[in-house]
Design a protein around this motif. Structure first.
Motif, PDB file in Angstrom:
ATOM      1  N   GLY A   1     -10.605   4.013  12.117  1.00 56.72           N
ATOM      2  CA  GLY A   1      -9.916   2.807  12.559  1.00 56.72           C
ATOM      3  C   GLY A   1     -10.262   2.568  14.021  1.00 56.72           C
TER       4      GLY A   1
ATOM      5  N   GLU B   1       0.814  -1.213   0.000  1.00 55.46           N
ATOM      6  CA  GLU B   1       0.000   0.000   0.000  1.00 55.46           C
ATOM      7  C   GLU B   1       0.846   1.261   0.000  1.00 55.46           C
TER       8      GLU B   1
ATOM      9  N   ALA C   1      -4.886   1.938  12.181  1.00 55.29           N
ATOM     10  CA  ALA C   1      -5.644   2.269  10.972  1.00 55.29           C
ATOM     11  C   ALA C   1      -4.911   1.743   9.743  1.00 55.29           C
ATOM     12  N   SER C   2      -5.584   1.824   8.601  1.00 53.25           N
ATOM     13  CA  SER C   2      -4.894   1.491   7.352  1.00 53.25           C
ATOM     14  C   SER C   2      -4.447   2.818   6.743  1.00 53.25           C
TER      15      SER C   2
ATOM     16  N   GLU D   1      -5.076   4.002   3.992  1.00 51.70           N
ATOM     17  CA  GLU D   1      -6.220   4.564   3.290  1.00 51.70           C
ATOM     18  C   GLU D   1      -7.119   5.391   4.213  1.00 51.70           C
ATOM     19  N   ASN D   2      -7.358   4.902   5.434  1.00 52.09           N
ATOM     20  CA  ASN D   2      -8.305   5.610   6.294  1.00 52.09           C
ATOM     21  C   ASN D   2      -7.664   6.478   7.376  1.00 52.09           C
TER      22      ASN D   2
ATOM     23  N   ARG E   1     -10.199  -5.640  15.471  1.00 52.74           N
ATOM     24  CA  ARG E   1     -11.543  -6.165  15.196  1.00 52.74           C
ATOM     25  C   ARG E   1     -12.168  -6.869  16.400  1.00 52.74           C
TER      26      ARG E   1
ATOM     27  N   ASP F   1      -5.023  -4.356   7.943  1.00 52.88           N
ATOM     28  CA  ASP F   1      -6.391  -4.414   8.469  1.00 52.88           C
ATOM     29  C   ASP F   1      -6.682  -3.033   9.045  1.00 52.88           C
ATOM     30  N   ASP F   2      -7.930  -2.625   8.908  1.00 51.25           N
ATOM     31  CA  ASP F   2      -8.245  -1.222   9.178  1.00 51.25           C
ATOM     32  C   ASP F   2      -8.252  -0.831  10.641  1.00 51.25           C
ATOM     33  N   GLY F   3      -8.085  -1.778  11.542  1.00 54.16           N
ATOM     34  CA  GLY F   3      -8.126  -1.455  12.964  1.00 54.16           C
ATOM     35  C   GLY F   3      -8.160  -2.748  13.757  1.00 54.16           C
TER      36      GLY F   3
ATOM     37  N   GLU G   1      -9.352   8.993  10.126  1.00 54.37           N
ATOM     38  CA  GLU G   1      -9.165   8.669  11.544  1.00 54.37           C
ATOM     39  C   GLU G   1      -8.706   9.900  12.323  1.00 54.37           C
TER      40      GLU G   1
ATOM     41  N   ILE H   1     -14.763  -3.527  13.057  1.00 52.89           N
ATOM     42  CA  ILE H   1     -13.733  -2.735  13.720  1.00 52.89           C
ATOM     43  C   ILE H   1     -14.253  -2.231  15.071  1.00 52.89           C
TER      44      ILE H   1
END
Ligand code: ARG
Length: 444
Positions: free
Chosen positions: A283, A51, A267-268, A270-271, A215, A211-213, A275, A221
């Motif tokens: 995230g 990424e 966070a990722s 992307e986000n 889980r 992973d965005d956060g 955040e 998330i």
């Protein structure tokens, strides 16, 4: 770092984010600390691999709005691939991973390459960055060298970081260390970020991973974790993986060494912007946070502050005698007076008379902790809210049932007996108003 056209950027960002006021508020907050204390961003090797564009994009944004994060990256997957390709064996007879002389030589190369890859990608989009592949972490071999060239960080030298920030270049650090005599050692990137944070005392520590956060049970998330309230409960959950539990205890230990205002974001790339610059985030936000206490009455409470919280969040005035009028059952209140739940007992069943959480406390998890507490400690619960209340979908997701009249929604949890539900609905609908009618904003 001086932004060129912050205004433009914010406008562009707003198209994706929402409120300008919110973005500006966080921008002010993040700029209020010394430059080097804004954020440490730890980037996993996997993110660099897959990424890179999103990563440098979000770092470039921070740079453009005048914030200078300190970036530290790992290179786990890249190193593993290089070792496999070179046929460098890396386990001992107990099956433990060993960093041999050949693999530490490889690690130096791989980290250098990945480090330059990030710096190069930042520079390519016009963000000044400086490679700092070594020279920051001082380490000692662990387990008397039984695992080869693997170290534990014993010191952090921030000179190179400070020089880079003064030169208005984003410092990009690799998670490699040296012994006092200059032998390069491999170190765990999360542990290195932890030590770096203790040395710099940043406002934010960001863990960027694909992973965005963090889980939760249902794979969703977890938006925010208020460690003071949630830590022990989370560690006891069977559904939380042991690696996530380890991560949480690392974060817990780290936050204890940072100012109370510091927080961690998972966070990722992307986000990340969302955040950092919205109340809601995107995230997982982890804070040491605060306790939610349950009081039997108002005796020890600052009633003016509590009134302020209720009136602010409902946008209406509370009847002057609200606190004296009814016998109350339980008053839950966050230490900061940013979230409260006031319960009465109606025919022996807990009734949620008021539930108020500031937007900020919703974002940082205190509201969630509060809800958790009241539903855990009150098996049966019912409440009402106006049918046009924006919070209804949130309530809907958290209740076992709902009854709609032309004016009210009545919600309940833990009730299954029809007669009991019916009597709760009747009680709720007959409740006199406690807020004055002239609305000045959101309705309760
Ligand atoms: N933007 C704010 C911050 O970074 C709040 C973030 C809330 N995030 C969340 N996942 N609930 O401090």
């Amino acid at each position: 770092m001086k932004p060129d056209s912050t205004e433009d950027l914010i406008v562009r960002l707003l198209k994706n984010l929402g409120s300008k006021k919110e973005v500006e508020q966080y921008l002010r907050l993040f700029s209020s600390v010394e430059e080097k204390r804004f954020a440490v961003i730890k980037v996993s090797g996997g993110v660099v691999d897959t990424e890179l564009d999103a990563l440098v994009g979000s770092i470039a944004f921070l740079d453009k709005v005048g914030l200078t994060p300190v970036v530290i990256h790992g290179a786990g997957p890249q190193l593993l691939a290089a070792e496999q390709q070179a046929g460098v064996s890396s386990t001992n007879d107990r099956g433990e991973r060993v960093v041999s002389e050949a693999s530490i030589a490889l690690a130096r190369k791989v980290f250098q390459k990945e480090n330059l890859r990030i710096v190069g990608a930042l520079e390519a989009i016009g963000t000044r960055a400086r490679p700092i592949p070594t020279g920051v972490f001082i380490a000692e071999k662990i387990e008397d060298g039984r695992l080869g060239y693997v170290g534990r960080v014993v010191g952090v030298d921030v000179d190179a970081i400070e020089a880079s920030i003064s030169a208005e270049q984003i410092p990009v650090l690799a998670s490699l260390a040296e012994t006092a005599s200059g032998q390069v050692l491999n170190i765990n990137a999360d542990a290195a970020a932890h030590k770096l944070a203790l040395a710099l005392q940043p406002f934010k520590v960001v863990f960027l991973s694909p992973d965005d956060g963090i889980r939760g049970e249902d794979g969703q998330i977890l938006s925010a974790i208020n460690l003071e309230e949630d830590y022990e409960g989370l560690l006891a959950q069977p559904w939380l993986s042991s690696s996530t539990k380890n991560k949480l205890s690392e974060i817990h230990a780290m936050l204890q060494g940072l100012p109370r205002s510091s927080s961690v974001a998972v966070a990722s790339p992307e986000n990340l912007t969302r955040e950092l610059f919205t109340h809601k985030g995107a995230g997982t936000l982890v804070r040491l946070g605060e306790r939610v206490r349950c009081h039997p009455d108002f005796k020890k409470l600052d009633l003016e502050r509590l009134r302020g919280l209720l009136e602010d969040s409902f946008g209406r005035k509370l009847h002057a005698d609200y606190f004296e009028k009814k016998p109350f059952f339980r008053i839950y209140l966050a230490d900061s007076y940013r979230a409260t739940a006031i319960l009465t007992l109606e025919d022996g069943i807990p009734y949620l008379d008021k539930f108020a959480v500031t937007t900020e406390a919703q974002g940082d998890g205190v509201g969630g902790s509060l809800w958790q507490r009241i539903t855990q400690e009150n098996e049966k619960l019912f409440w009402r809210s106006r049918i046009d209340n924006e919070v209804n979908s949130w309530y809907f997701a958290r209740s076992d049932g709902c009854f709609k009249s032309d004016k009210w929604c009545v919600f309940w949890c833990g009730l299954s007996d029809h007669a009991e539900i019916k009597s709760c609905i009747d009680l709720a609908l007959a409740m006199p108003a406690t807020l004055k009618v002239h609305a000045v904003g959101v309705q309760p």
